[in-house]
Design a protein around this motif. Structure first.
Motif, short mmCIF file in Angstrom:
data_model
loop_
_atom_site.label_atom_id
_atom_site.label_comp_id
_atom_site.label_asym_id
_atom_site.label_seq_id
_atom_site.Cartn_x
_atom_site.Cartn_y
_atom_site.Cartn_z
N GLU A 146 -9.54 -1.92 -12.69
CA GLU A 146 -8.89 -3.07 -13.34
C GLU A 146 -7.59 -2.61 -14.01
OE1 GLU A 146 -9.98 -7.14 -15.72
OE2 GLU A 146 -11.47 -5.56 -15.60
N TYR A 147 -6.61 -2.32 -13.17
CA TYR A 147 -5.33 -1.81 -13.64
C TYR A 147 -4.27 -2.89 -13.55
CZ TYR A 147 -7.88 2.46 -12.35
OH TYR A 147 -8.83 3.44 -12.21
N LEU A 148 -3.27 -2.77 -14.41
CA LEU A 148 -2.14 -3.69 -14.35
C LEU A 148 -1.34 -3.45 -13.07
CD1 LEU A 148 -0.78 -3.59 -18.01
CD2 LEU A 148 -2.36 -5.24 -17.01
N MET A 149 -0.86 -4.53 -12.49
CA MET A 149 -0.01 -4.43 -11.32
C MET A 149 0.88 -5.67 -11.26
SD MET A 149 -2.39 -5.55 -8.05
CE MET A 149 -0.98 -5.65 -6.94
N PRO A 150 1.97 -5.62 -10.51
CA PRO A 150 2.77 -6.83 -10.36
C PRO A 150 2.14 -7.78 -9.35
CG PRO A 150 3.77 -5.00 -9.17
CD PRO A 150 2.58 -4.44 -9.88
N PHE A 264 0.47 1.89 -3.77
CA PHE A 264 -0.56 1.29 -4.64
C PHE A 264 -1.96 1.80 -4.28
CE2 PHE A 264 1.73 -2.91 -5.90
CZ PHE A 264 2.73 -2.18 -6.52
N VAL A 265 -2.21 1.99 -2.97
CA VAL A 265 -3.52 2.46 -2.54
C VAL A 265 -3.33 3.55 -1.49
CG1 VAL A 265 -4.64 0.24 -3.00
CG2 VAL A 265 -3.79 0.74 -0.69
N THR A 266 -4.37 4.35 -1.32
CA THR A 266 -4.40 5.36 -0.27
C THR A 266 -5.63 5.12 0.58
OG1 THR A 266 -3.35 6.97 -1.74
CG2 THR A 266 -4.44 7.83 0.24
N LEU A 267 -5.43 4.95 1.88
CA LEU A 267 -6.56 4.74 2.78
C LEU A 267 -7.31 6.04 3.01
CD1 LEU A 267 -5.54 2.34 5.69
CD2 LEU A 267 -6.54 1.79 3.48
N SER A 268 -8.61 5.92 3.16
CA SER A 268 -9.42 7.07 3.55
C SER A 268 -9.06 7.50 4.97
CB SER A 268 -10.90 6.71 3.48
OG SER A 268 -11.69 7.70 4.11
N ASP A 269 -9.17 8.80 5.23
CA ASP A 269 -8.97 9.30 6.59
C ASP A 269 -9.93 8.65 7.58
OD1 ASP A 269 -7.09 10.93 5.47
OD2 ASP A 269 -8.19 12.81 5.78
N GLU A 270 -11.08 8.20 7.08
CA GLU A 270 -12.08 7.60 7.95
C GLU A 270 -11.58 6.33 8.63
OE1 GLU A 270 -16.27 7.67 6.16
OE2 GLU A 270 -14.96 7.88 4.40
N TYR A 271 -10.63 5.66 8.00
CA TYR A 271 -10.13 4.39 8.53
C TYR A 271 -8.64 4.45 8.82
CZ TYR A 271 -14.70 2.56 7.41
OH TYR A 271 -16.06 2.34 7.39
N SER A 272 -8.15 5.65 9.10
CA SER A 272 -6.74 5.85 9.45
C SER A 272 -6.67 6.66 10.74
CB SER A 272 -6.02 6.61 8.34
OG SER A 272 -6.18 5.98 7.09
N THR A 273 -5.50 6.63 11.37
CA THR A 273 -5.28 7.45 12.55
C THR A 273 -3.92 8.14 12.42
OG1 THR A 273 -4.20 5.69 13.82
CG2 THR A 273 -6.59 5.85 14.00
N LYS A 348 -8.56 4.58 -2.11
CA LYS A 348 -8.28 5.03 -3.47
C LYS A 348 -7.16 4.15 -4.05
CE LYS A 348 -6.65 9.12 -6.02
NZ LYS A 348 -5.40 8.53 -6.54
N VAL A 349 -7.36 3.71 -5.27
CA VAL A 349 -6.36 2.87 -5.95
C VAL A 349 -5.54 3.75 -6.90
CG1 VAL A 349 -6.01 0.83 -7.40
CG2 VAL A 349 -7.95 0.92 -5.82
N ASN A 350 -4.23 3.66 -6.79
CA ASN A 350 -3.33 4.54 -7.54
C ASN A 350 -2.78 3.81 -8.78
OD1 ASN A 350 -3.68 6.47 -5.46
ND2 ASN A 350 -2.09 5.44 -4.25
N LYS A 351 -3.45 4.02 -9.88
CA LYS A 351 -3.12 3.34 -11.13
C LYS A 351 -1.68 3.60 -11.57
CE LYS A 351 -4.46 3.29 -16.03
NZ LYS A 351 -5.41 3.84 -17.03
N LEU A 355 1.49 0.98 -12.28
CA LEU A 355 2.13 0.85 -13.60
C LEU A 355 3.63 1.08 -13.52
CD1 LEU A 355 -0.49 2.64 -15.90
CD2 LEU A 355 -0.01 0.19 -15.76
N LYS A 356 4.03 2.06 -12.72
CA LYS A 356 5.46 2.33 -12.53
C LYS A 356 6.18 1.12 -11.94
CE LYS A 356 5.03 6.75 -10.80
NZ LYS A 356 5.50 7.82 -9.89
N SER A 357 5.50 0.45 -11.04
CA SER A 357 6.14 -0.68 -10.35
C SER A 357 6.36 -1.87 -11.28
CB SER A 357 5.28 -1.12 -9.16
OG SER A 357 4.11 -1.76 -9.60
N LEU A 358 5.64 -1.91 -12.40
CA LEU A 358 5.82 -3.02 -13.33
C LEU A 358 7.25 -3.07 -13.87
CD1 LEU A 358 2.51 -2.82 -15.41
CD2 LEU A 358 3.09 -4.50 -13.66
N LYS A 359 7.89 -1.93 -13.95
CA LYS A 359 9.23 -1.84 -14.52
C LYS A 359 10.32 -2.28 -13.55
CE LYS A 359 8.72 0.68 -18.54
NZ LYS A 359 9.44 0.44 -19.80
N LYS A 360 9.95 -2.49 -12.29
CA LYS A 360 10.98 -2.66 -11.27
C LYS A 360 11.39 -4.09 -11.01
CE LYS A 360 9.56 1.53 -8.78
NZ LYS A 360 8.99 2.05 -7.52
#
Length: 442
Positions: A146-150, A264-273, A348-351, A355-360
């Motif tokens: 539950e992180y802040l995001m734009p 914002f997110v990183t996909l698992s290798d399991e669902y990437s190619t 994986k969700v990159n908090k 947060l950095k993107s809120l400033k943009k």
């Protein structure tokens, strides 16, 4: 074995046999066809059209066929017109002439209609279960992040929300998808068995009995409609199309979120190619395939609408084309839901990146306008003032909250020190009806 042919003097052309056969598709209905036949035979015994011995013999034969198919000793293969002729041919081989009484007071028209309805009921309930799993996965991922995001409009930063709240938007979509499917299942839950070809039978049969045996809530009322109704397939394919549209939108957003520009997110290798040329690449192919397969499901809907659009009553052979598009659509929908559930569960969700993107994007600009309104400034004037503040921020390459009070007051004397607390990102979500963004609304 053919289920017809007495009035024909020539055998069917080999090309026509191949063209006419649907066994390679409708063999998938074997379980429903046998179950429907067993209920039909029990009814024939109940109304004394068949003897107890005949009923037992046919049912034992049918149950043996089902058992052998399930165990793999009887293969669903061979030169058959359809699943119905496959079952009857194997029944005749096992129990002899009594098998020929199975089809009494029944047509392939009502037989395939009841088979297909039973199949749809079984399979769509499974799809609903998968939707529930995806909903739970989205809720869990949101609670854990539950992180802040734009939030965005026009793909431009708009206002502050939370990652959980964004995922919950898709939960609402999926809940509607589930309701549409359950409503369609309720509407179709009427047994057509006993309608025969189009006008019933002169035998005194018990349609309510077979409906109850097969788990339908009631019987259909009009025989002509019963054997030619495929509305339920159109309705479910429509619901599938809307569901796939939702999955495609979610896929597109996650694809954007995984780019280096967002992170914002990183996909698992399991669902990437990867790429065969570029070793640095990590591609979101799972999501791109969901997005691409959406068109297949749309195609199924257009297929069946086009097939049915000018058919006279009652049954026409065109209707044989309903199964392939539906089977493909439900298989596609089910695997796409499963893959999306896996993607969400493992990503994986990159908090810090959010947060950095809120400033943009000056996403607290609307709150500056709300602040001025609370100070008595008319909203249209407040809107104009904040627009000039944003323009100034763009020229000086700063965020609104980074401006000094003197700079802000140069745009409006109504701005005081309390502006900073008011437009602080986490505080924004505690004001007015924005508080619902932070609430558990599930």
């Amino acid at each position: 074995m053919k289920l017809w042919g007495g009035r024909f003097s020539k055998d069917t052309n080999e090309l026509m046999k191949k063209f006419n056969s649907s066994f390679y598709i409708d063999k998938r209905l074997y379980k429903q066809d046998i179950k429907g036949s067993i209920a039909h035979v029990r009814m024939l015994g109940k109304v004394n059209i068949l003897s107890t011995e005949e009923v037992d013999k046919i049912i034992n034969g049918l149950e043996g066929i089902l058992k052998d198919i399930e165990e793999g000793s009887l293969k669903l293969e061979g030169d058959y017109e359809d699943i119905h002729s496959f079952v009857e041919a194997n029944l005749l081989e096992r129990i002899g002439e009594t098998a020929k009484k199975l089809h009494t007071s029944r047509s392939r028209n009502d037989q395939v209609a009841v088979d297909m309805k039973m199949f749809v009921k079984d399979e769509v309930f499974n799809t609903v279960f998968k939707i529930d799993n995806l909903i739970e996965c989205l809720i869990k991922k949101g609670r854990e992040n539950e992180y802040l995001m734009p939030g965005f409009t026009h793909l431009q930063p708009a206002q502050v929300i939370t990652f959980r709240y964004h995922l919950m938007a898709y939960v609402e979509m999926l809940k509607r998808d589930k309701k549409r499917l359950l409503n369609a299942l309720y509407i179709l839950d009427e047994s057509p068995l006993g309608s025969c070809a189009l006008a019933g039978t002169t035998n005194e049969i018990d349609r309510e009995f077979t409906a109850s045996e097969l788990g339908f809530r009631c019987i259909t009322k009009n025989y002509l409609d019963s054997v030619s109704d495929r509305d339920y397939l159109i309705e479910i394919l429509s619901a599938f199309s809307i569901l796939m549209m939702h999955l495609s939108r979610l896929s597109e957003e996650i694809i954007i979120w995984t780019t280096p520009q967002f992170k914002f997110v990183t996909l698992s290798d399991e669902y990437s190619t990867g790429s065969s040329l570029m070793p640095q690449k990590k591609n979101p192919d799972s999501l791109e395939l969901i997005r691409g397969k959406t068109g297949r499901v749309y195609g199924g809907l257009i297929n069946i609408l086009t097939t049915l659009k000018a058919l006279p009553l009652a049954y026409n052979k065109d209707m044989q084309e309903d199964k392939e598009c539906f089977f493909d659509a439900i298989d596609t929908v089910n695997i796409c839901i499963d893959v999306m559930t896996g993607v969400i569960d493992t990503m994986k969700v990159n908090k810090e990146e959010m947060l950095k993107s809120l400033k943009k994007g000056y996403i607290n600009a609307t709150e500056v306008a709300d602040y001025l309104v609370k100070k008595g400034v008319p909203f249209r004037d407040a809107h104009e003032i904040v627009g000039r503040i944003v323009l100034y921020c763009e020229k000086t390459n700063r965020a609104i909250e980074d401006l000094k009070l003197e700079e802000l007051k140069s745009f409006s004397e109504e701005i005081e020190e309390d502006i900073y607390e008011y437009i602080e990102y986490s505080n924004i979500l505690k004001k007015g009806n924005k508080k619902y963004i932070l609430m558990e609304v599930e």
